[in-house]
Design an enzyme around this catalytic site. Structure first.
Site, PDB file in Angstrom:
ATOM      1  N   ASP A 198       0.877  -1.163   0.000  1.00 44.67           N
ATOM      2  CA  ASP A 198       0.000   0.000   0.000  1.00 44.67           C
ATOM      3  C   ASP A 198       0.918   1.217   0.000  1.00 44.67           C
ATOM      4  OD1 ASP A 198      -3.092   0.770   1.464  1.00 44.67           O
ATOM      5  OD2 ASP A 198      -1.501   2.264   1.294  1.00 44.67           O
ATOM      6  N   SER A 214       0.596   3.995   1.207  1.00 42.97           N
ATOM      7  CA  SER A 214       0.574   4.732   2.470  1.00 42.97           C
ATOM      8  C   SER A 214       1.364   4.012   3.562  1.00 42.97           C
ATOM      9  CB  SER A 214      -0.875   4.904   2.936  1.00 42.97           C
ATOM     10  OG  SER A 214      -1.202   6.261   3.064  1.00 42.97           O
ATOM     11  N   SER A 215       1.948   2.879   3.242  1.00 40.80           N
ATOM     12  CA  SER A 215       2.622   2.050   4.233  1.00 40.80           C
ATOM     13  C   SER A 215       4.135   2.279   4.197  1.00 40.80           C
ATOM     14  CB  SER A 215       2.320   0.574   3.941  1.00 40.80           C
ATOM     15  OG  SER A 215       3.319  -0.265   4.474  1.00 40.80           O
ATOM     16  N   PRO A 216       4.692   2.885   5.256  1.00 42.15           N
ATOM     17  CA  PRO A 216       6.146   3.103   5.263  1.00 42.15           C
ATOM     18  C   PRO A 216       6.928   1.787   5.272  1.00 42.15           C
ATOM     19  CG  PRO A 216       5.172   3.719   7.384  1.00 42.15           C
ATOM     20  CD  PRO A 216       4.033   3.423   6.458  1.00 42.15           C
ATOM     21  N   GLY A 263       6.016  -0.801   3.643  1.00 43.97           N
ATOM     22  CA  GLY A 263       6.019  -1.182   2.241  1.00 43.97           C
ATOM     23  C   GLY A 263       7.122  -0.450   1.477  1.00 43.97           C
TER      24      GLY A 263
END
EC number: 5.99.1.4
Lengths: 200, 200
Positions: B10, B12-14, B16
């Protein structure tokens, strides 16, 4: 002498069980002691709005596959206990009582409780099982049974859980290395590096 | 030829973002390709009753400390973007559109979007920023802008997110190696072992 590694765990946490198996060799490589802190995750979950992972859709299914895989990897005996998760307040109180008298014995007791639950599937939510494991570990089960009725031990346990919460402990396993927090058994490789390099 | 590693993330996922930096060298060590799957975690969170980690008491504070620490470790540029987290539906649609035409270019675009958000703090929740990053990556931004209005791309995106959910993907990063799931950037060392040993 460097400070001990603080190791927080909930007896209902299978990842805490795996961590209990791995933390001492890791600490020894860095000439560190380990301070074992049995806690109850209920208050942290209430505060953070979390629920036990096992009961969540998707995450729960992943956990059912992941935990046995992790235990096979480390050749750790594992069985899904029934019930799971379980309220482990008696186990925590008992461990704290032993720890106040003999910290090294409390560590052996903690390992035996984890092994009884996740290795052998014994219901350590029941006080009788906690006392049985105590007896098998060479503890005075009668003295422990009396202590478990003592309101002072209940207060002592609540204070220990509150203290962990104040330090920001919200999961199991959770580690503090010189106040640096590491959450999760899968963070042990990074914590190992942190210890080797003295942070970065 | 072994199957590619499926990498779900995603924007918005750091975690990730960190995984996007680490997955290719890892895969290459095992002579594997990587299939990049941008997804939206909203539906999985709704289903599992989770909320973004950043907004949770305790966990959110840990994350604020943990992410910069992880990025320092891997010498990855990092800044807390504002707003965070952010709705990344345009970024996901755009990546899927590019991927349907040129998968290798879509990977470069995905890395550039992550870098814009977590490296430079640009708001990739805004379509204009997504188009700007597209232009910087050498894409036809005008064609992409037109495609983003196309209901067929919206359907295609929804189908991709649904397909991930059906496979049990509930977090970011999430990996499937020959259908074996691994969740979290901190599981990469274990996945590395799994690939080396062919499971256990």
């Amino acid at each position: 002498m460097p400070e001990p590694i603080d190791f927080y765990f909930d007896y209902s946490s299978p990842y805490g069980y795996v961590a209990a198996h791995l933390i001492e060799p890791l600490a020894q490589r860095h000439i560190r002691e380990v301070t074992w802190h049995p806690i109850l995750l209920g208050p942290a979950m209430k505060l953070s709005g979390n629920t036990p992972m096992a009961g969540q859709p998707l995450k729960g299914a992943y956990m059912r596959q992941d935990v046995p895989r992790l235990c096979r990897r480390y050749r750790l005996p594992f069985t899904w206990p029934e019930p799971f998760p379980v309220a482990t307040v008696a186990a925590v109180r008992a461990t704290i009582w032993v720890g106040d008298r003999d910290p090294a014995l409390a560590v052996r007791f903690a390992k035996a409780l984890y092994r009884a639950y996740f290795g052998d599937g014994r219901n350590i939510g029941e006080t009788e099982q906690v006392l049985a494991v105590a007896a098998e570990t060479g503890l005075d089960a009668a003295a422990l049974a009396a202590a478990l009725q003592d309101p002072a031990l209940k207060d002592r346990t609540r204070a220990a859980v509150d203290a962990a919460l104040k330090l920001g402990v919200f999961g199991s396993p959770f580690f503090l290395v010189d106040e640096e927090p590491f959450w999760g058994v899968d963070r042990l490789p990074l914590m190992d590096e942190w210890l080797a390099r003295g942070g970065w």
